[in-house]
Design a protein around this motif. Structure first.
Motif, mmCIF file in Angstrom:
data_model
loop_
_atom_site.group_PDB
_atom_site.id
_atom_site.type_symbol
_atom_site.label_atom_id
_atom_site.label_comp_id
_atom_site.label_asym_id
_atom_site.label_seq_id
_atom_site.Cartn_x
_atom_site.Cartn_y
_atom_site.Cartn_z
ATOM 1 N N ASN A 60 9.750 -5.473 -36.087
ATOM 2 C CA ASN A 60 10.692 -6.587 -35.616
ATOM 3 C C ASN A 60 10.801 -6.461 -34.030
ATOM 4 O O ASN A 60 10.328 -5.498 -33.345
ATOM 5 N N VAL B 184 16.028 -10.610 -34.464
ATOM 6 C CA VAL B 184 16.776 -10.512 -35.617
ATOM 7 C C VAL B 184 18.265 -10.466 -35.683
ATOM 8 O O VAL B 184 18.740 -10.720 -36.462
ATOM 9 N N SER C 116 12.278 -7.141 -49.022
ATOM 10 C CA SER C 116 13.481 -7.310 -48.024
ATOM 11 C C SER C 116 14.570 -8.328 -48.181
ATOM 12 O O SER C 116 15.619 -8.364 -47.714
ATOM 13 N N HIS C 117 14.013 -9.287 -48.896
ATOM 14 C CA HIS C 117 15.028 -10.465 -49.242
ATOM 15 C C HIS C 117 15.428 -10.432 -50.644
ATOM 16 O O HIS C 117 14.616 -10.386 -51.573
ATOM 17 N N ALA D 290 11.089 -14.453 -41.113
ATOM 18 C CA ALA D 290 10.725 -12.915 -40.858
ATOM 19 C C ALA D 290 9.339 -12.695 -40.866
ATOM 20 O O ALA D 290 8.880 -11.531 -40.215
ATOM 21 N N SER E 54 17.341 -7.399 -45.455
ATOM 22 C CA SER E 54 17.330 -8.270 -44.054
ATOM 23 C C SER E 54 18.585 -8.970 -44.011
ATOM 24 O O SER E 54 19.043 -10.158 -44.018
#
Length: 267
Positions: free
Chosen positions: A34, A38, A151-152, A172, A248
């Motif tokens: 990342n 973010v 992650s979601h 993302a 996230s």
């Protein structure tokens, strides 16, 4: 803002306002594959509400030069060098995922410099499966897809997302793909390996005396709640806050994360 750290450029986003080292400073540290973006909503809010903001791009990520560092310890030393270069004596450290380990290790190495510690989407040990490590080494694009799914909490737009047509998951994914494009040196594998091999977390946690916030996603599959007990029990004075998201947190529930972080340092 560009700083010279270890002889190369280190980029810090300052939230849309010039950085002022005389203000209380908050440092935002991103996770694997990342960059500073973010933290977009959170950093702008802090910068416009009385704080100096440094949202770093770690070495080899985003606009920061140099190779990605292979250990959490080396990244913590780099972070403290960023504070030196910015003229900051003390700061609150907010880290997400891998960034939380960097913040924890920096607090261990320089406890007098850390006023508050925010551990977002954190766990320890932060072990990465052999399958994911190998995929990151041999097929980075596939690893990016895997991590974005995990992650979601869902593919649907959340109430605090940018608006109709916005895809948090696709955004993302594109960020991770961009990191791959600007640095082809297997950054994802380097980041995951650093998380997987970090072994000083319990000792670092035992040393923490500053106010601490644990911010977790209720639906996080990457660092699930059951895996966080060593950290939360070792830093017994830490406050635990949960939001309705996956790993996230900052993009799935940006307002809830902003409110939790701001309330933590401003009370």
């Amino acid at each position: 803002m560009l700083l010279n750290v270890e002889g190369v450029d280190a980029y810090c986003y300052t939230g849309g306002k010039p950085f002022d080292a005389s203000l209380p400073t908050v440092v935002f540290i991103h996770g694997a594959q990342n960059d500073h973006s973010v933290w977009a909503l959170q950093t702008r809010f802090f910068a416009h509400h009385g704080y100096g903001v440094l949202a770093v791009d770690l070495p080899g990520h985003g606009r920061s030069q140099g190779a990605a560092k292979a250990s959490v310890e080396a990244l913590a030393d780099w972070l403290l060098a960023v504070l030196d270069a910015a003229g900051v004596r003390q700061a609150a450290l907010f880290g997400h995922s891998m960034g939380s380990l960097i913040a924890l290790e920096a607090a261990f190495r320089a406890p007098d410099r850390v006023t508050h510690l925010g551990m977002i989407g954190s766990t320890y040990p932060m072990k990465v499966s052999d399958a994911l490590l190998e995929t990151a080494r041999t097929d980075e694009a596939a690893a990016i897809d895997m991590v974005n799914i995990w992650s979601h909490s869902s593919a649907t737009r959340k109430p605090s997302s940018a608006g109709p047509g916005t895809s948090v998951m696709d955004g993302a994914r594109r960020l991770m793909q961009r990191i791959s494009a600007i640095n082809p040196a297997l950054v994802f594998h380097t980041d995951f390996s650093a998380c997987n091999s970090y072994a000083n977390g319990e000792a670092a946690a035992q040393s923490v005396r500053c106010p601490t916030l644990f911010l977790f996603g209720r639906k996080d599959m990457m660092t699930p709640a059951r895996s966080t007990k060593l950290l939360t029990s070792t830093i017994a004075h830490g406050k635990v806050v949960q939001v309705d998201s996956g790993h996230s947190l900052m993009s799935e529930q940006p307002d809830a994360v902003r409110e939790a972080l701001y309330g933590f340092v401003s009370r």
